[in-house]
Design a protein around this motif. Structure first.
Motif, short mmCIF file in Angstrom:
data_model
loop_
_atom_site.label_atom_id
_atom_site.label_comp_id
_atom_site.label_asym_id
_atom_site.label_seq_id
_atom_site.Cartn_x
_atom_site.Cartn_y
_atom_site.Cartn_z
N ALA A 82 10.77 -3.17 -11.70
CA ALA A 82 12.06 -2.88 -10.56
C ALA A 82 13.30 -3.42 -10.61
CB ALA A 82 11.31 -2.96 -9.18
N LEU A 83 13.24 -4.94 -10.98
CA LEU A 83 14.18 -5.42 -11.41
C LEU A 83 15.38 -4.53 -12.18
CD1 LEU A 83 13.46 -9.41 -11.21
CD2 LEU A 83 14.62 -8.16 -9.19
N ALA A 84 15.09 -4.27 -13.26
CA ALA A 84 15.62 -3.44 -14.23
C ALA A 84 15.99 -2.20 -14.00
CB ALA A 84 14.45 -3.48 -15.47
N ASP A 85 15.50 -1.79 -12.66
CA ASP A 85 15.99 -0.49 -12.31
C ASP A 85 16.89 -0.51 -11.36
OD1 ASP A 85 13.47 0.56 -13.70
OD2 ASP A 85 12.58 0.98 -12.16
N VAL A 86 17.05 -1.86 -10.58
CA VAL A 86 18.62 -1.63 -10.50
C VAL A 86 19.72 -2.54 -10.83
CG1 VAL A 86 16.60 -1.66 -7.97
CG2 VAL A 86 17.32 -3.93 -8.89
N GLY A 87 19.38 -2.68 -11.59
CA GLY A 87 20.34 -3.16 -12.99
C GLY A 87 19.90 -4.73 -12.65
N LEU A 88 18.88 -5.23 -12.22
CA LEU A 88 19.17 -6.67 -13.10
C LEU A 88 18.04 -6.85 -13.57
CD1 LEU A 88 19.05 -7.75 -9.21
CD2 LEU A 88 21.46 -7.87 -10.75
N MET A 109 6.57 -17.84 -11.96
CA MET A 109 7.66 -17.53 -11.66
C MET A 109 8.60 -17.02 -11.85
SD MET A 109 9.74 -21.74 -10.07
CE MET A 109 9.79 -22.02 -11.98
N ILE A 110 9.75 -16.53 -11.64
CA ILE A 110 10.66 -15.99 -11.75
C ILE A 110 11.96 -16.24 -11.70
CG2 ILE A 110 9.72 -13.96 -12.68
CD1 ILE A 110 10.91 -12.24 -10.11
N ILE A 146 12.69 -7.97 -4.73
CA ILE A 146 11.53 -8.79 -5.48
C ILE A 146 10.48 -8.97 -4.41
CG2 ILE A 146 10.12 -11.09 -5.61
CD1 ILE A 146 13.30 -11.51 -6.88
N LEU A 147 10.85 -8.86 -2.49
CA LEU A 147 9.90 -8.43 -1.51
C LEU A 147 9.33 -7.25 -2.00
CD1 LEU A 147 12.67 -9.93 1.24
CD2 LEU A 147 10.35 -11.21 0.83
N ILE A 163 0.45 -13.00 -10.58
CA ILE A 163 0.96 -12.84 -11.69
C ILE A 163 0.48 -11.37 -11.97
CG2 ILE A 163 -0.62 -12.39 -14.36
CD1 ILE A 163 -1.16 -15.16 -13.35
N ALA A 164 -0.56 -10.56 -11.15
CA ALA A 164 -0.70 -8.85 -11.23
C ALA A 164 0.63 -7.60 -11.24
CB ALA A 164 -1.85 -8.71 -10.66
N ARG A 165 1.42 -8.83 -10.16
CA ARG A 165 2.68 -8.63 -9.93
C ARG A 165 3.82 -8.75 -10.46
NH1 ARG A 165 2.35 -4.80 -5.41
NH2 ARG A 165 0.43 -4.71 -4.12
N MET A 166 3.73 -9.06 -12.14
CA MET A 166 4.74 -9.13 -12.69
C MET A 166 5.51 -8.03 -13.18
SD MET A 166 6.45 -11.93 -13.65
CE MET A 166 7.87 -11.36 -14.58
N SER A 167 4.50 -7.33 -13.60
CA SER A 167 5.23 -5.73 -14.85
C SER A 167 6.47 -4.82 -13.97
CB SER A 167 4.01 -5.17 -15.57
OG SER A 167 3.54 -6.16 -16.82
#
Length: 123
Positions: free
Chosen positions: A19-25, A70-71, A87-88, A10-14
């Motif tokens: 990070a996903l937004a930054d790479v275009g996802l 879960m994303i 994600i990794l 949970i602590a890694r969600m933000s």
């Protein structure tokens, strides 16, 4: 197309979201989940000296379910590696409980509003 299911802390969600937004996802779905892996969560705390001898009698004999996020995201085949690597990178701490990523083949995708299907519906 690939469906990526990632169970993370949970602590890694933000950080993961950014990070996903930054790479275009930027598009994904997140939900709270409970789960456990092979690890012995509370037993690890004993080894690390976090739990005192007085606390040991209150620890369960089997590991408890832990709260995670879960994303889920569907990406083109070309973006699968980018999504998994992102994600990794954000979620790897080297400790038990970092999570798990599953990659599943997806046959098709449809945007309900427009009726667009296939890879074009993912943008």
């Amino acid at each position: 197309m690939k469906l990526i299911l990632a169970v993370i802390r949970i602590a890694r969600m933000s950080e993961t979201k950014q990070a996903l937004a930054d790479v275009g996802l930027p598009s994904f779905t997140a939900m709270p989940v409970l789960g456990r892996g092979r690890g012995h969560g509370d037993l690890e705390k004993i080894k690390e000296g976090v739990v005192t001898n007085e606390d040991i009698e209150f620890l369960p004999e089997i590991p408890r379910l832990k709260s995670k996020r879960m994303i889920t995201l569907v990406v083109t085949d070309e973006k699968k590696d980018l999504a998994v690597e992102t994600i990794l990178k954000i979620n790897h701490t080297g400790k038990s409980g970092d999570g798990r990523i599953f990659v599943v083949n997806t046959l098709d995708s449809f945007t309900i509003h427009t009726g667009i299907s296939g890879d074009a519906s993912l943008d």
